[in-house]
Write a protein that holds these residues in place. Structure first.
Motif, short mmCIF file in Angstrom:
data_model
loop_
_atom_site.label_atom_id
_atom_site.label_comp_id
_atom_site.label_asym_id
_atom_site.label_seq_id
_atom_site.Cartn_x
_atom_site.Cartn_y
_atom_site.Cartn_z
N LEU A 97 0.99 -0.93 0.35
CA LEU A 97 0.04 -0.06 0.15
C LEU A 97 0.86 1.56 0.19
N PHE A 98 2.27 0.94 0.79
CA PHE A 98 2.64 2.43 0.93
C PHE A 98 4.17 2.63 -0.85
N ALA A 99 4.13 1.71 -1.04
CA ALA A 99 5.25 1.71 -1.83
C ALA A 99 5.82 2.54 -2.25
N ASP A 100 4.64 3.72 -2.86
CA ASP A 100 5.25 4.79 -3.60
C ASP A 100 5.69 5.96 -2.07
N ALA A 101 5.52 5.76 -1.42
CA ALA A 101 6.22 6.33 -0.11
C ALA A 101 7.21 5.42 0.36
N ILE A 102 7.40 4.08 0.69
CA ILE A 102 8.25 4.08 0.99
C ILE A 102 9.15 2.80 0.43
N ASP A 103 9.70 2.33 0.30
CA ASP A 103 10.24 1.10 0.13
C ASP A 103 10.28 0.22 0.37
N PRO A 104 9.44 -1.50 0.09
CA PRO A 104 8.83 -2.43 0.80
C PRO A 104 9.66 -3.03 1.62
N ARG A 105 11.05 -3.66 1.25
CA ARG A 105 11.86 -3.68 1.54
C ARG A 105 12.10 -3.28 3.15
N THR A 106 12.06 -2.14 2.76
CA THR A 106 12.30 -0.89 4.10
C THR A 106 11.59 -1.09 5.21
N PHE A 107 10.26 -1.37 4.28
CA PHE A 107 9.20 -0.65 5.38
C PHE A 107 9.03 -2.43 6.42
N CYS A 108 9.78 -3.65 5.50
CA CYS A 108 9.10 -5.06 6.20
C CYS A 108 10.72 -4.80 7.02
N PHE A 109 11.55 -4.57 7.54
CA PHE A 109 12.77 -4.19 8.29
C PHE A 109 11.88 -3.75 9.23
N ALA A 110 11.48 -2.56 8.77
CA ALA A 110 11.44 -1.66 9.90
C ALA A 110 9.83 -2.27 11.07
N CYS A 111 9.01 -2.92 10.33
CA CYS A 111 8.69 -3.99 11.07
C CYS A 111 8.83 -5.30 11.57
N CYS A 112 9.61 -5.89 10.60
CA CYS A 112 9.92 -7.59 11.63
C CYS A 112 10.83 -7.52 12.29
N ALA A 113 12.10 -6.26 12.39
CA ALA A 113 13.20 -5.84 13.00
C ALA A 113 12.66 -6.53 14.82
N PRO A 114 11.60 -4.59 14.75
CA PRO A 114 11.80 -4.64 16.19
C PRO A 114 10.98 -6.67 16.88
N LEU A 115 9.67 -6.49 15.70
CA LEU A 115 8.88 -8.14 16.27
C LEU A 115 10.08 -9.31 16.41
N LEU A 116 11.21 -9.11 15.97
CA LEU A 116 11.94 -10.48 16.41
C LEU A 116 12.87 -9.99 17.55
N GLY A 117 12.77 -9.03 17.94
CA GLY A 117 14.43 -8.51 19.18
C GLY A 117 12.63 -8.77 20.03
N LEU A 118 11.84 -8.74 20.13
CA LEU A 118 10.75 -8.59 21.24
C LEU A 118 10.41 -10.27 21.28
#
Length: 612
Positions: A97-118
């Protein structure tokens, strides 16, 4: 936390660490391209495969583990992966949905990295084990199935005339059916921010379109592909194959195998609630030794995932939660439309339950609630796609007799008869129907060994292992005599209904939409044995047969490829990789055989509970 950490905690922390390493590798460098590989490159590829598998397992089960660690309402083992799967799909959808504003890979890293840490942190501070002993056993057995399927996927050798062989989207069969990569097209659209009904999407999905299949598997797989370093291009995924490709197809394949493995836990949970732990253990052992399930696992279409949702729907229906049961079937529909065939079994059970049914008092309210639950998500999918919706072909199968869409009644009957014969009669497909388009390469003829082993994917006698067929038939007959209505509703009616419905191919019906039926049949066999005190399946001859069927599954996995390549087990380009893959397959099969032998020994506590 006091004392030494348990093996469960060590294993889960190791999975988290490997998942994090996979993300770091994906961020540091893309997987290598080309076809040739040095030993060092092969080692890196193997590490990426291992880390990607760990990433799939961690992100799929991590949210459910967090819920358990937080003391929330208990989640059954069969349902434990659903929060993670939903979260992955949501991340993939939002990245799109936000691919035009944020690179999809960057978005996935931003969401999943904190989840892995948690997840890692919660496991460190959790005071005790997350799973009880029986759940640990079920997870360990499921991991063997995952290991076997992934190992087969990374073995470079394929059968003769393998369709798309030598490309990243290889199919492991000679039939010209590219269904295994349809969900990957969703990953491609997400990675490139392309419109679901744009020119690029229509070219990928032709002759159908985006709406023809469910979006859930592709959306959930997209974060895994992007986190592992894959860069899916727009265009058909037919680049040269390598063990871990830069296009992300191998990461996608591993994700799809992981998602499909939910079915083992759903089966275990369903049988546990009906017959107790001993019956659940037997059902799981039967499932991880069934050749058909493995052939379906590495084909990477989401039909097994859809079947897992049908099993979860059965659990909810048995608990008198009909609307939620319908929602579960609807989620299966968003994985693959074939999940709706589960209504052939769930519908009769909603009207007349497997316990306490009264013919004079059908449970109309339960049936209506079931259909309403399904209808919510089917209606949602129709509204989302609007004028682009194209699923009419699924309704055409009822009148079709391939290749004729409007056959005469005589042709329709002949086609159904041939389809039924290929499904239930051993060797009918390769001997009496050897020219069938499904068992030959497009426009030509495939070797006999390819035709023979195709039966394991389509017909009952070999799908469950031919050595097991007498035990299957006798157990089913005993179950039918003991529980006439439950077996009729869950086994006989769905099979008859699907025989009437299916007209798109005649090579055997199991793979076409009876995945849930295969699992239901395994559940019935396990419950029948539990009700009888396991007196037969714990005998020495029966135990030998159960172990031999595991070897038959291994033979199904490798024989056609070895015969096609004059029996060199290692390919020319990926010798190290192929050696590891073969060792992993043999090791996993040996472990499954050992677990089956131990799990059926007479001293094993049976303690059956027969409620149905």
């Amino acid at each position: 936390m006091q004392g030494r950490p348990s093996w469960e905690r060590i294993a889960m922390l190791a999975l988290c660490a490997l998942a994090a390493l996979g993300c770091l590798l994906g961020a540091a460098a893309a997987p290598s391209g080309g076809t040739a590989a040095s030993p060092n490159a092969e080692l890196v590829d193997l590490l990426r495969v291992l880390c990607t598998a760990a990433l799939v397992v961690t992100l799929m089960f991590g949210p459910g583990v967090l819920w358990r660690c937080g003391g929330g309402r208990p989640i059954g083992l069969g349902f434990l992966a659903l929060p993670g799967l939903a979260l992955l799909a949501a991340i993939g959808g939002l990245a799109w949905l936000f691919a035009d504003a944020i690179d999809p890979r960057t978005f996935c890293f931003a969401c999943c990295a904190p989840l892995l840490g948690l997840i890692f942190g919660a496991l460190l501070v959790s005071p005790g084990d997350v799973f009880d002993r029986e759940e640990q056993r079920a997870l360990l057995l499921t991991s063997l199935a995952l290991l076997f399927a992934v190992a087969r996927s990374i073995w470079s050798l394929g059968p003769a005339d393998e369709f798309l062989g030598g490309t990243v989207s290889r199919t492991f069969i000679s039939e010209g059916r590219p269904d295994s990569r349809i969900s990957f097209h969703v990953v491609q659209l997400i990675a490139n921010g392309a419109h679901a009904n744009g020119t690029d999407a229509n070219a990928l999905f032709a002759p159908y379109n985006f709406s023809s299949r469910g979006p859930l598997p592709g959306m959930a797989a997209a974060p895994v592909v992007l986190l592992s370093g894959g860069s899916p291009p727009i265009g058909l995924p037919e680049q040269p194959w390598r063990p871990f490709d830069m296009q992300g197809f191998m990461a996608f394949r591993i994700a799809m195998i992981g998602f499909s493995c939910i079915l083992f836990l759903a089966l275990w949970d369903l049988v546990r609630r009906l017959g107790g732990f001993a019956a659940a253990r037997l059902a799981l052992l039967l499932a991880i030794g069934t050749p058909f399930i493995f052939a379906d696992l590495w084909f990477t279409w989401p039909k097994l995932l859809g079947a897992a949702f049908v099993l979860l729907a059965a659990i909810l229906l048995i608990e008198r939660k009909a609307f939620r049961s319908g929602l579960a079937v609807g989620l299966g529909f968003l994985a693959h439309p074939s999940a709706l065939s589960g209504l052939f079994g769930l519908g009769p059970i909603s009207l007349w339950p497997i316990r306490g049914a009264s013919w004079k008092r059908p449970q109309i309210v339960q049936a209506v609630l079931l259909l309403l639950g399904v209808g919510v998500l089917v209606f949602f999918w129709r509204k989302v796609n609007g004028p682009f919706l194209r699923q009419d072909q699924f309704f055409e199968y009822l009148q079709q007799a391939y290749p004729d869409y409007h056959p005469a009644l005589s042709d329709w009957l002949v086609f159904r008869g041939r389809s039924l014969a290929n499904t239930v009669v051993p060797l009918f497909l390769p001997l009496a129907d050897g020219g069938n388009v499904s068992i030959n390469l497009p426009g030509g003829a495939s070797p006999g060994v390819v035709r023979f082993f195709f039966q394991y994917w389509t017909g009952i006698p070999f799908a469950f292992a031919i050595v097991f067929l007498p035990m299957l038939v006798v157990s089913l007959w005993r179950a039918l005599r003991q529980w006439t209505w439950p077996v009729t509703a869950t086994i006989l009616i769905p099979f008859l209904a699907f025989t009437i419905y299916w007209g798109a191919s005649s090579s055997g019906m199991l793979r076409e939409g009876l995945q849930f039926w295969v699992l239901a049949l395994l559940a019935v066999i396990a419950l029948q044995q539990a009700s009888a005190g396991f007196t037969w399946f714990r005998s020495l001859p029966a135990r030998i047969v159960l172990v031999v069927r595991v070897g038959e599954g291994l033979l199904m996995s490798v024989a056609a490829s070895l015969a096609a390549n004059d029996l060199p087990p290692l390919g020319d380009e990926y010798r190290l990789h192929d050696a590891v893959a073969l060792l992993a397959m043999v090791g996993a099969a040996a472990a499954i055989g050992w677990a089956t032998w131990r799990g059926t020994r007479p001293c094993e506590s049976a303690a059956p509970r027969s409620d149905g």
